[in-house]
Design a protein around this motif. Structure first.
Motif, PDB file in Angstrom:
ATOM      1  N   SER A  90      -0.426 103.083  26.173  1.00  0.00           N
ATOM      2  CA  SER A  90       0.792 103.781  25.786  1.00  0.00           C
ATOM      3  C   SER A  90       0.908 103.869  24.273  1.00  0.00           C
ATOM      4  O   SER A  90       0.303 103.070  23.539  1.00  0.00           O
ATOM      5  CB  SER A  90       2.021 103.092  26.387  1.00  0.00           C
ATOM      6  N   ARG A 110       0.482 112.743  25.764  1.00  0.00           N
ATOM      7  CA  ARG A 110       1.083 112.866  27.100  1.00  0.00           C
ATOM      8  C   ARG A 110       0.163 113.674  28.016  1.00  0.00           C
ATOM      9  O   ARG A 110      -0.080 113.300  29.159  1.00  0.00           O
ATOM     10  CB  ARG A 110       2.457 113.523  26.992  1.00  0.00           C
ATOM     11  N   SER A 112       0.828 107.087  28.342  1.00  0.00           N
ATOM     12  CA  SER A 112       2.279 106.999  28.432  1.00  0.00           C
ATOM     13  C   SER A 112       2.881 107.104  27.022  1.00  0.00           C
ATOM     14  O   SER A 112       2.428 106.429  26.097  1.00  0.00           O
ATOM     15  CB  SER A 112       2.612 105.658  29.093  1.00  0.00           C
ATOM     16  N   ARG A 163       6.289 107.416  24.257  1.00  0.00           N
ATOM     17  CA  ARG A 163       7.696 107.165  23.978  1.00  0.00           C
ATOM     18  C   ARG A 163       7.928 107.596  22.536  1.00  0.00           C
ATOM     19  O   ARG A 163       7.063 107.403  21.676  1.00  0.00           O
ATOM     20  CB  ARG A 163       7.946 105.664  24.109  1.00  0.00           C
ATOM     21  N   SER A 186       8.506 112.842  26.873  1.00  0.00           N
ATOM     22  CA  SER A 186       8.281 111.420  26.599  1.00  0.00           C
ATOM     23  C   SER A 186       9.562 110.614  26.781  1.00  0.00           C
ATOM     24  O   SER A 186      10.654 111.165  26.840  1.00  0.00           O
ATOM     25  CB  SER A 186       7.744 111.229  25.178  1.00  0.00           C
ATOM     26  N   GLU A 187       9.384 109.325  26.861  1.00  0.00           N
ATOM     27  CA  GLU A 187      10.554 108.456  26.925  1.00  0.00           C
ATOM     28  C   GLU A 187      11.223 108.418  25.549  1.00  0.00           C
ATOM     29  O   GLU A 187      10.592 108.772  24.547  1.00  0.00           O
ATOM     30  CB  GLU A 187      10.141 107.046  27.338  1.00  0.00           C
TER      31      GLU A 187
END
Ligand code: SF4
Length: 208
Positions: free
Chosen positions: A123, A159, A164, A166, A189-190
């Motif tokens: 991530s 992504r 992952s 963020r 994305s987060e």
């Protein structure tokens, strides 16, 4: 003492460098020598061999993840990020990169996203920090042109590669958090809001 790793939030953070390709007005480097009571000023940047040797001594299974961070930008040491990630992934450990997203500008000879993917990076957490390029340039003062666009492309590329992602913003009045949240949704994305340290908030507040 050269602190090349430290514990926080049940994670292990790797301190690769104090250098950066930006100069954010809210950067902790302007207000403190480190975080969580650790002095993270490096007298010498660690090599991948030194990091791996140090990690070999630890019980890595007790951490949620190992995070490349530092009081600076880890992708300035991209070869170290890749080598240590490969070593960790061979041991089944979860790995995250905290970054300003300038990797492609810092390492123009590489396809940085595919290198991270090949190494096994799980991530990435990217400092978005502004809803527009203009504001980004004022707040983050990047050394490269087109840093904002490159950062957004980096998030999108990661992504799409299945890493992952963020994006984060710091909570300061200049930033429109809701617009940033919307941008994050568009990027797929987060989203995470970071709180500034007390000393940084005070310094920035005093200047405003
Ligand atoms: S990108 Fe991070 S390390 Fe670099 S100046 Fe900004 S806050 Fe500091």
């Amino acid at each position: 003492m050269n602190i090349i790793y430290y514990e926080a939030h049940n994670n292990l953070y790797l301190n690769l460098t104090n250098r950066c390709s930006a100069d954010c007005v809210f950067c902790i480097r302007n207000f403190a020598d480190g975080v969580y009571g650790y002095d993270l000023r490096l007298s010498k940047e660690p090599s991948s061999e030194e990091l791996i040797e140090a990690l070999e001594e630890l019980d890595l299974s007790k951490y949620r993840e190992i995070v490349f961070t530092g009081l600076g930008e880890p992708t300035l040491r991209f070869d170290v990020v890749l080598a240590v990630t490969r070593w960790l992934k061979n041991r089944g450990i979860r790995v995250r990169l905290d970054t300003n997203g300038h990797a492609a500008l810092i390492n123009p000879e590489l396809d940085v996203v595919s290198e991270l993917k090949k190494a096994g990076m799980d991530s990435i957490s990217v400092s978005l920090n502004a809803e527009s390029e203009d504001k980004y340039n004022k707040l983050c003062r990047p050394i490269h042109k087109n840093a904002y666009r490159s950062m957004l492309d980096f998030v999108k590329g990661a992504r799409e590669a299945g890493i992952s992602t963020r994006v984060t913003v710091v909570k300061i009045p200049e930033i429109d958090v809701e617009k940033c949240r919307k941008l994050s949704e568009e990027l797929g994305s987060e989203f995470h809001i970071r709180t500034l340290s007390e000393s940084a908030s005070k310094e920035i507040g005093d200047k405003n």
